[in-house]
Design a protein around this motif. Structure first.
Motif, short mmCIF file in Angstrom:
data_model
loop_
_atom_site.label_atom_id
_atom_site.label_comp_id
_atom_site.label_asym_id
_atom_site.label_seq_id
_atom_site.Cartn_x
_atom_site.Cartn_y
_atom_site.Cartn_z
N ILE A 111 0.83 -1.21 0.00
CA ILE A 111 0.00 0.00 0.00
C ILE A 111 0.87 1.26 0.00
CG2 ILE A 111 -1.65 1.35 1.37
CD1 ILE A 111 -2.87 -1.31 2.26
N LEU A 112 1.96 1.23 0.76
CA LEU A 112 2.88 2.37 0.77
C LEU A 112 3.51 2.58 -0.61
CD1 LEU A 112 4.69 1.89 4.21
CD2 LEU A 112 2.95 3.59 3.62
N ILE A 113 3.89 1.47 -1.25
CA ILE A 113 4.47 1.56 -2.59
C ILE A 113 3.45 2.09 -3.59
CG2 ILE A 113 5.41 0.20 -4.50
CD1 ILE A 113 6.65 -1.67 -2.40
N ILE A 114 2.21 1.63 -3.48
CA ILE A 114 1.13 2.08 -4.38
C ILE A 114 0.95 3.60 -4.28
CG2 ILE A 114 -1.38 2.07 -4.69
CD1 ILE A 114 -1.30 -0.93 -4.03
N HIS A 115 0.87 4.11 -3.06
CA HIS A 115 0.67 5.55 -2.88
C HIS A 115 1.92 6.35 -3.26
CE1 HIS A 115 -2.86 4.15 -0.66
NE2 HIS A 115 -3.32 5.38 -0.77
N GLY A 116 3.10 5.75 -3.05
CA GLY A 116 4.33 6.42 -3.46
C GLY A 116 4.40 6.57 -4.98
N LEU A 117 4.10 5.48 -5.70
CA LEU A 117 4.11 5.54 -7.17
C LEU A 117 3.02 6.47 -7.70
CD1 LEU A 117 4.62 1.74 -8.00
CD2 LEU A 117 6.29 3.57 -8.26
N SER A 118 1.86 6.47 -7.04
CA SER A 118 0.74 7.29 -7.50
C SER A 118 0.99 8.78 -7.29
CB SER A 118 -0.54 6.89 -6.76
OG SER A 118 -0.85 5.53 -6.98
N SER A 119 1.87 9.13 -6.35
CA SER A 119 2.12 10.54 -6.05
C SER A 119 3.15 11.18 -6.99
CB SER A 119 2.60 10.69 -4.61
OG SER A 119 3.85 10.04 -4.41
N VAL A 120 3.92 10.36 -7.72
CA VAL A 120 4.99 10.91 -8.58
C VAL A 120 4.46 11.88 -9.64
CG1 VAL A 120 6.78 10.32 -10.26
CG2 VAL A 120 6.55 8.99 -8.15
N PRO A 121 3.42 11.52 -10.44
CA PRO A 121 2.92 12.48 -11.44
C PRO A 121 2.45 13.78 -10.82
CG PRO A 121 2.08 10.29 -11.89
CD PRO A 121 2.72 10.23 -10.55
N CYS A 122 1.79 13.70 -9.68
CA CYS A 122 1.30 14.90 -9.00
C CYS A 122 2.46 15.79 -8.57
CB CYS A 122 0.46 14.49 -7.79
SG CYS A 122 -0.14 15.88 -6.80
N ILE A 123 3.51 15.18 -8.03
CA ILE A 123 4.68 15.94 -7.57
C ILE A 123 5.35 16.64 -8.75
CG2 ILE A 123 7.01 15.72 -6.60
CD1 ILE A 123 5.91 13.45 -4.84
N VAL A 124 5.47 15.94 -9.88
CA VAL A 124 6.10 16.52 -11.07
C VAL A 124 5.30 17.72 -11.57
CG1 VAL A 124 6.71 16.10 -13.48
CG2 VAL A 124 7.21 14.37 -11.75
N VAL A 125 3.97 17.57 -11.69
CA VAL A 125 3.12 18.65 -12.19
C VAL A 125 3.18 19.86 -11.27
CG1 VAL A 125 0.73 19.33 -12.64
CG2 VAL A 125 1.56 17.12 -13.45
N LEU A 126 3.09 19.63 -9.96
CA LEU A 126 3.11 20.75 -9.02
C LEU A 126 4.49 21.41 -8.97
CD1 LEU A 126 0.98 19.47 -6.00
CD2 LEU A 126 0.36 21.14 -7.74
N SER A 127 5.56 20.64 -9.11
CA SER A 127 6.91 21.21 -9.10
C SER A 127 7.09 22.16 -10.27
CB SER A 127 7.96 20.10 -9.15
OG SER A 127 7.87 19.27 -8.01
N ILE A 128 6.65 21.73 -11.45
CA ILE A 128 6.74 22.60 -12.64
C ILE A 128 5.86 23.83 -12.47
CG2 ILE A 128 6.31 22.73 -15.13
CD1 ILE A 128 6.92 19.74 -15.28
N PHE A 129 4.68 23.63 -11.89
CA PHE A 129 3.76 24.76 -11.70
C PHE A 129 4.36 25.81 -10.76
CE2 PHE A 129 0.62 26.67 -8.86
CZ PHE A 129 -0.10 27.43 -9.77
N PHE A 130 4.86 25.37 -9.60
CA PHE A 130 5.41 26.32 -8.63
C PHE A 130 6.66 27.02 -9.18
CE2 PHE A 130 3.27 23.54 -5.32
CZ PHE A 130 2.27 24.47 -5.07
N ALA A 131 7.38 26.36 -10.08
CA ALA A 131 8.55 26.99 -10.68
C ALA A 131 8.16 28.02 -11.75
CB ALA A 131 9.45 25.93 -11.31
N SER A 132 6.93 27.90 -12.28
CA SER A 132 6.51 28.77 -13.38
C SER A 132 5.58 29.90 -12.93
CB SER A 132 5.79 27.94 -14.46
OG SER A 132 6.60 26.87 -14.92
N ALA A 133 4.80 29.70 -11.88
CA ALA A 133 3.79 30.67 -11.47
C ALA A 133 4.41 31.89 -10.82
CB ALA A 133 2.80 30.01 -10.51
N THR A 134 3.78 33.04 -11.01
CA THR A 134 4.22 34.28 -10.37
C THR A 134 3.59 34.40 -8.99
OG1 THR A 134 2.39 35.49 -11.35
CG2 THR A 134 4.45 35.42 -12.60
N HIS A 135 4.12 35.30 -8.17
CA HIS A 135 3.63 35.46 -6.80
C HIS A 135 2.17 35.93 -6.79
CE1 HIS A 135 3.59 36.34 -2.53
NE2 HIS A 135 3.16 37.58 -2.79
N SER A 136 1.79 36.78 -7.74
CA SER A 136 0.42 37.30 -7.77
C SER A 136 -0.61 36.20 -8.03
CB SER A 136 0.30 38.38 -8.85
OG SER A 136 0.60 37.84 -10.13
#
Length: 306
Positions: free
Chosen positions: A137-162
């Motif tokens: 179950i831990l492995i399942i949730h770890g693997l499932s979180s990778v796409p979300c982490i990638v998308v949010l990482s790119i978003f936070f690197a691209s978004a402006t403070h406003s």
């Protein structure tokens, strides 16, 4: 005259959307009630929550129930154009993105459990113990979180403070700034589902070989496991088609708004809700032991297995 036609058209469109939203509420309520009954049944017997396949089944039920509830709340908020703080929208996105992958990854794990049970019966107790299930179950949730982490990482690197300080109507699309981000998200999803499909096909072929060589009760049990793998594969196919829905809807939106609403409604019912009601069909009804426990619980103990 043109204004009257426009008003009539808007009224017809609004009425159609109202009807579709009401139907979705009824379907979601029915599915949530069924899932709740199955979850309660799961916790009614020690055997269920100490056996790997039932524990994984419960994981899919919880994941499906959460994604149905959260997506329905998001649908209602979007329908009324309700805005929210960006931080709350991020939490909602994380829940939806995580649960979107938890169900198909768990289905793959359930398929591999059937492979071990049928093709490696002597090692099944060792590989599919309660401790191993918790690690799985831990492995399942770890693997499932990778796409979300990638998308949010790119978003936070691209978004402006406003961008963080503005109240917005929450949707998945606000996290995608560039076309290539959408392509990257789709590529990750396709890669995941390719691996899952390979695992299911591998299990199917191996179980098929055992089924042909088995005899008597073993043959019956093996063919039942084979049908379960096929149903998991079909459910995974529906989840895979769901990934293409945003691309199709974006193309339809450029042609006709009414057609876009109908296509999006069909996709939501067929490829979003349907895969999340197949789990009860596969294990809640097909599994004899769980079915008798469910029937007894649903009838308040009046039903007794002969």
């Amino acid at each position: 005259m043109a204004d009257n036609d426009s008003v009539a058209g808007d009224g017809s469109l609004r009425r159609q959307i109202n009807e579709q939203v009401i139907i979705v509420q009824l379907l979601v309520l029915i599915f949530l009630c069924i899932n709740l009954l199955l979850i309660v049944t799961f916790f009614s017997k020690v055997f269920f929550y100490t056996t790997m396949r039932y524990i994984l089944f419960a994981v899919t039920l919880l994941s499906d129930s959460l994604i149905l509830f959260v997506s329905d709340i998001l649908l209602i908020l979007s329908y009324f154009h309700f805005t929210m703080q960006f931080g709350l929208c991020v939490i909602i996105y994380i829940l939806l993105a995580l649960c979107t992958f938890v169900t198909p990854v768990t289905l793959t794990a359930m398929t591999l459990e059937r492979y071990v049970a049928i093709c490696m019966p002597l090692r099944h107790a060792e590989l599919c113990s309660t401790r191993s299930t918790l690690h799985c179950i831990l492995i399942i949730h770890g693997l499932s979180s990778v796409p979300c982490i990638v998308v949010l990482s790119i978003f936070f690197a691209s978004a402006t403070h406003s961008f963080y300080t503005q109240d917005r109507v929450c949707s998945v699309e606000i996290f995608i700034f560039h076309t290539w981000q959408g392509h990257l998200r789709s590529a990750m999803s396709q890669f995941y589902f390719l691996i899952m499909c390979i695992a299911i096909v591998f299990s199917y072929v191996k179980i098929m070989k055992v089924a042909k060589a088995a005899s008597g009760d073993n043959k019956k049990s093996t063919w039942k496991g084979l049908r379960t793998v096929v149903l998991h594969g079909f459910q995974l196919l529906l989840c895979l088609i769901q990934l293409w829905c945003p691309v199709i809807e974006a193309a339809v939106l450029q042609m006709n708004v009414m057609l876009f609403i109908n296509v999006r409604y069909f996709n939501y019912i067929m490829f979003y809700l349907s895969p999340r009601c197949l789990s009860p069909l596969i294990y809640g009804l097909r599994d004899e032991m769980f079915f008798h426990a469910l029937k007894s619980y649903a009838l308040c103990g009046l039903y007794k297995k002969q």
